[in-house]
Design a protein around this motif. Structure first.
Motif, PDB file in Angstrom:
ATOM      1  N   ILE A  60      52.928  77.955-124.184  1.00  0.00           N
ATOM      2  CA  ILE A  60      51.661  77.851-124.903  1.00  0.00           C
ATOM      3  C   ILE A  60      50.531  78.453-124.078  1.00  0.00           C
ATOM      4  O   ILE A  60      49.614  79.090-124.620  1.00  0.00           O
ATOM      5  CB  ILE A  60      51.381  76.376-125.255  1.00  0.00           C
ATOM      6  CG1 ILE A  60      52.413  75.886-126.276  1.00  0.00           C
ATOM      7  CG2 ILE A  60      49.972  76.207-125.809  1.00  0.00           C
ATOM      8  CD1 ILE A  60      52.241  74.446-126.694  1.00  0.00           C
ATOM      9  N   ARG A  61      50.561  78.273-122.758  1.00  0.00           N
ATOM     10  CA  ARG A  61      49.530  78.877-121.914  1.00  0.00           C
ATOM     11  C   ARG A  61      49.651  80.397-121.875  1.00  0.00           C
ATOM     12  O   ARG A  61      48.694  81.081-121.514  1.00  0.00           O
ATOM     13  CB  ARG A  61      49.609  78.306-120.505  1.00  0.00           C
ATOM     14  CG  ARG A  61      49.229  76.834-120.449  1.00  0.00           C
ATOM     15  CD  ARG A  61      48.977  76.349-119.052  1.00  0.00           C
ATOM     16  NE  ARG A  61      48.473  74.971-119.075  1.00  0.00           N
ATOM     17  CZ  ARG A  61      47.782  74.415-118.090  1.00  0.00           C
ATOM     18  NH1 ARG A  61      47.504  75.112-117.001  1.00  0.00           N
ATOM     19  NH2 ARG A  61      47.377  73.167-118.181  1.00  0.00           N
ATOM     20  N   ARG A 108      55.899  72.840-111.049  1.00  0.00           N
ATOM     21  CA  ARG A 108      55.687  73.709-112.209  1.00  0.00           C
ATOM     22  C   ARG A 108      55.548  72.889-113.482  1.00  0.00           C
ATOM     23  O   ARG A 108      55.987  71.750-113.567  1.00  0.00           O
ATOM     24  CB  ARG A 108      56.865  74.670-112.347  1.00  0.00           C
ATOM     25  CG  ARG A 108      58.183  73.962-112.613  1.00  0.00           C
ATOM     26  CD  ARG A 108      59.347  74.926-112.597  1.00  0.00           C
ATOM     27  NE  ARG A 108      60.625  74.240-112.784  1.00  0.00           N
ATOM     28  CZ  ARG A 108      61.326  73.700-111.805  1.00  0.00           C
ATOM     29  NH1 ARG A 108      60.848  73.720-110.560  1.00  0.00           N
ATOM     30  NH2 ARG A 108      62.492  73.106-112.054  1.00  0.00           N
ATOM     31  N   ARG A 109      54.955  73.496-114.474  1.00  0.00           N
ATOM     32  CA  ARG A 109      54.793  72.866-115.773  1.00  0.00           C
ATOM     33  C   ARG A 109      56.073  73.012-116.588  1.00  0.00           C
ATOM     34  O   ARG A 109      56.922  73.857-116.284  1.00  0.00           O
ATOM     35  CB  ARG A 109      53.607  73.487-116.524  1.00  0.00           C
ATOM     36  CG  ARG A 109      52.295  73.473-115.743  1.00  0.00           C
ATOM     37  CD  ARG A 109      51.143  73.882-116.615  1.00  0.00           C
ATOM     38  NE  ARG A 109      50.851  72.847-117.596  1.00  0.00           N
ATOM     39  CZ  ARG A 109      50.051  71.801-117.380  1.00  0.00           C
ATOM     40  NH1 ARG A 109      49.479  71.635-116.195  1.00  0.00           N
ATOM     41  NH2 ARG A 109      49.822  70.919-118.326  1.00  0.00           N
ATOM     42  N   GLU A 110      56.179  72.194-117.620  1.00  0.00           N
ATOM     43  CA  GLU A 110      57.337  72.257-118.497  1.00  0.00           C
ATOM     44  C   GLU A 110      57.375  73.600-119.239  1.00  0.00           C
ATOM     45  O   GLU A 110      56.344  74.248-119.433  1.00  0.00           O
ATOM     46  CB  GLU A 110      57.308  71.113-119.507  1.00  0.00           C
ATOM     47  CG  GLU A 110      57.463  69.732-118.895  1.00  0.00           C
ATOM     48  CD  GLU A 110      58.834  69.554-118.247  1.00  0.00           C
ATOM     49  OE1 GLU A 110      59.822  70.102-118.796  1.00  0.00           O
ATOM     50  OE2 GLU A 110      58.912  68.888-117.207  1.00  0.00           O
ATOM     51  N   TYR A 147      60.983  81.862-116.683  1.00  0.00           N
ATOM     52  CA  TYR A 147      59.976  80.825-116.480  1.00  0.00           C
ATOM     53  C   TYR A 147      59.599  80.745-115.005  1.00  0.00           C
ATOM     54  O   TYR A 147      60.306  81.250-114.118  1.00  0.00           O
ATOM     55  CB  TYR A 147      60.512  79.464-116.936  1.00  0.00           C
ATOM     56  CG  TYR A 147      60.726  79.351-118.429  1.00  0.00           C
ATOM     57  CD1 TYR A 147      59.649  79.144-119.279  1.00  0.00           C
ATOM     58  CD2 TYR A 147      62.007  79.452-118.980  1.00  0.00           C
ATOM     59  CE1 TYR A 147      59.845  79.032-120.650  1.00  0.00           C
ATOM     60  CE2 TYR A 147      62.214  79.345-120.340  1.00  0.00           C
ATOM     61  CZ  TYR A 147      61.126  79.129-121.170  1.00  0.00           C
ATOM     62  OH  TYR A 147      61.322  79.033-122.521  1.00  0.00           O
ATOM     63  N   LEU A 202      57.614  74.300-122.348  1.00  0.00           N
ATOM     64  CA  LEU A 202      56.725  74.318-123.515  1.00  0.00           C
ATOM     65  C   LEU A 202      55.295  74.626-123.108  1.00  0.00           C
ATOM     66  O   LEU A 202      54.605  75.436-123.737  1.00  0.00           O
ATOM     67  CB  LEU A 202      56.798  72.972-124.245  1.00  0.00           C
ATOM     68  CG  LEU A 202      55.832  72.797-125.421  1.00  0.00           C
ATOM     69  CD1 LEU A 202      56.111  73.828-126.510  1.00  0.00           C
ATOM     70  CD2 LEU A 202      55.916  71.376-125.984  1.00  0.00           C
ATOM     71  N   SER A 203      54.834  73.976-122.037  1.00  0.00           N
ATOM     72  CA  SER A 203      53.469  74.214-121.559  1.00  0.00           C
ATOM     73  C   SER A 203      53.297  75.641-121.062  1.00  0.00           C
ATOM     74  O   SER A 203      52.255  76.278-121.301  1.00  0.00           O
ATOM     75  CB  SER A 203      53.130  73.220-120.451  1.00  0.00           C
ATOM     76  OG  SER A 203      51.827  73.447-119.950  1.00  0.00           O
ATOM     77  N   GLN A 204      54.301  76.179-120.374  1.00  0.00           N
ATOM     78  CA  GLN A 204      54.202  77.556-119.891  1.00  0.00           C
ATOM     79  C   GLN A 204      54.107  78.546-121.052  1.00  0.00           C
ATOM     80  O   GLN A 204      53.353  79.533-120.983  1.00  0.00           O
ATOM     81  CB  GLN A 204      55.412  77.886-119.015  1.00  0.00           C
ATOM     82  CG  GLN A 204      55.486  77.104-117.712  1.00  0.00           C
ATOM     83  CD  GLN A 204      56.614  77.593-116.825  1.00  0.00           C
ATOM     84  OE1 GLN A 204      56.860  78.798-116.707  1.00  0.00           O
ATOM     85  NE2 GLN A 204      57.313  76.659-116.182  1.00  0.00           N
TER      86      GLN A 204
END
Length: 436
Positions: free
Chosen positions: A137-138, A129-131, A123, A133-135
């Motif tokens: 899905i992106r 940084r994003r969570e 990650y 889960l968000s990383q």
């Protein structure tokens, strides 16, 4: 076939030719690299064999390709993980510069449309940084759990399953079995772990989020005649105030009000039953009240306020009721014993569009559901045809029939019903003028 038969031997030789490559063992195809070429990509067309290091570098943004690795006798299909490949999120394939020293990548399983892949993943660790889960899905990866994320499905495989199911009606289990056959088996056990339950969970979430995305609700798109929470598309040909009706439509003379009348047809299907059996206590509906079906909580409340009552038929009605048509006799209560849902009833307009929020799971029979559904449209000018309207008799208002009393006044008109067999009784129930 006869045109191909003379070429069968040549075609077979060409198929065998793909099982080997003359450049295997020679220098890597990358300019300047002198290491022996031992791998080739099965997904990249017309690519020359490379060494394992150059293969990993060439697939920096293609992590889900299958690689053929020469073992001295034949090609073995392997994941890029076996060559040391690591997926990095958040930096378009490049490694994050803030990854803690000595941190090992996460072991991950990614299901793609070409099979099930075992991968290593890092990650992004940048400040702000994003969570995770968000990383994911992106990066077009949909996880199947949030407790310990170790399995994800690509958007490609979820979209392919959606299209495949709509067209071929192939079951989810068969689709997952195909993905399993496309995967490389474990060297120790020779098996591929089943991902069926994980796929069910992820595909269900993906379908729902795709519906929300395409409905325009996230961007505040206003569709005439649609509730803000709906995911459906209403019939735009039906009369809708402030959209396709003139400004003075309320002043239309009585003899011309039929021009703006909405014609509904109600029909039930008693084969779509749900037997009485234990349900999944952890099952959770995602689109309750946002589509065509009425929520069960609303339906149970309406039925509790409208007790199941059917007035006795007169001798005249008994004589004219559905001659030669068995739909009324099919409403006997014994038929619906040991079922939680006795069928489905739905309203559609005369433009062949189902009405949003006008489809219900029947709890007893078609009779009682319609009597409680009519009053909700009491302020609209509408015509309704119903297969068992002769049994419902909505034009009769008695002190005990609260549904008919709230829905008055009913006007009797002759109408050709939607079922040609239903030739004996023809009624039209029209309510007060639509909208205020």
């Amino acid at each position: 076939m006869r045109q191909f038969e003379p070429h069968f031997q040549e075609m077979l030789d060409d198929m065998f030719y793909k099982e080997y490559d003359d450049d295997i063992g020679r220098a890597c195809g990358t300019p300047g690299c002198r290491r022996p070429a031992t791998t080739r990509c099965r997904e990249c067309r017309a690519k020359e064999p490379l060494c394992s290091t150059c293969t990993v570098h060439a697939h920096r943004n293609l992590p889900l390709h299958w690689i053929d690795v020469w073992n001295g006798s034949y090609f073995q299909r392997r994941d890029l993980l076996d060559l040391g490949f690591v997926i990095y999120l958040g930096h378009r394939g490049d490694a994050c510069t803030h990854i803690p020293t000595g941190q090992t990548p996460v072991s991950f399983v990614i299901v793609h449309d070409n099979g099930i892949h075992h991968c290593h993943l890092h990650y992004c660790h940048c400040p702000g940084r994003r969570e995770p889960l968000s990383q994911l899905i992106r990066a077009d990866l949909f996880p199947s759990s949030l407790d310990r994320i170790e399995t994800a499905f690509t958007c490609e495989v979820l979209e392919r399953f959606h299209i495949d199911y709509d067209i071929s009606k192939r079951s989810t289990q068969d689709f997952v079995r195909v993905l399993t056959q496309l995967s490389a088996s474990d060297e120790g056990t020779g098996e591929v772990k089943d991902r069926y339950r994980d796929f069910l969970f992820a595909s269900r979430i993906y379908r729902y989020l795709t519906m929300v995305k395409r409905s325009g609700r996230r961007h505040g798109v206003v569709v005439p005649g649609r509730r803000p929470e709906d995911l459906t598309v209403p019939c735009l040909s039906c009369p809708i105030p402030n959209f396709n009706l003139p400004a003075d439509w309320k002043d239309t003379p009585d003899h011309l009000k039929y021009i703006y009348r909405i014609v509904f047809c109600a029909d039930g299907n008693y084969s779509l039953q749900k037997k009485t059996k234990p349900d999944d206590a952890f099952d959770h509906a995602l689109s309750t009240g946002q589509g065509f079906f009425i929520p069960h909580s609303v339906m149970h409340e309406a039925l509790s306020k409208n007790p199941a009552y059917r007035p006795p038929l007169t001798d005249f009605e008994q004589g004219i009721m559905c001659a030669g048509f068995k739909v009324v006799r099919s409403q006997r209560t014994g038929k619906f014993k040991f079922v939680d849902v006795s069928g489905v009833l739905s309203f559609s307009c005369d433009h062949l569009h189902f009405r949003p929020g006008a489809t219900v799971d029947l709890q007893t029979t078609e009779t009682y559901v319609v009597s409680s559904a009519f009053p909700r449209q009491g302020r609209k000018l509408m015509a309704c045809t119903q297969m068992v309207a002769c049994r419902l008799r909505p034009w009769r208002s008695t002190p005990r029939d609260r549904g008919a009393r709230r829905a008055r006044p009913f006007v009797r008109r002759d109408l050709q019903l939607h079922m040609p067999h239903h030739r004996t009784i023809r009624k039209l129930a029209s309510f007060a003028p639509p909208y205020r």
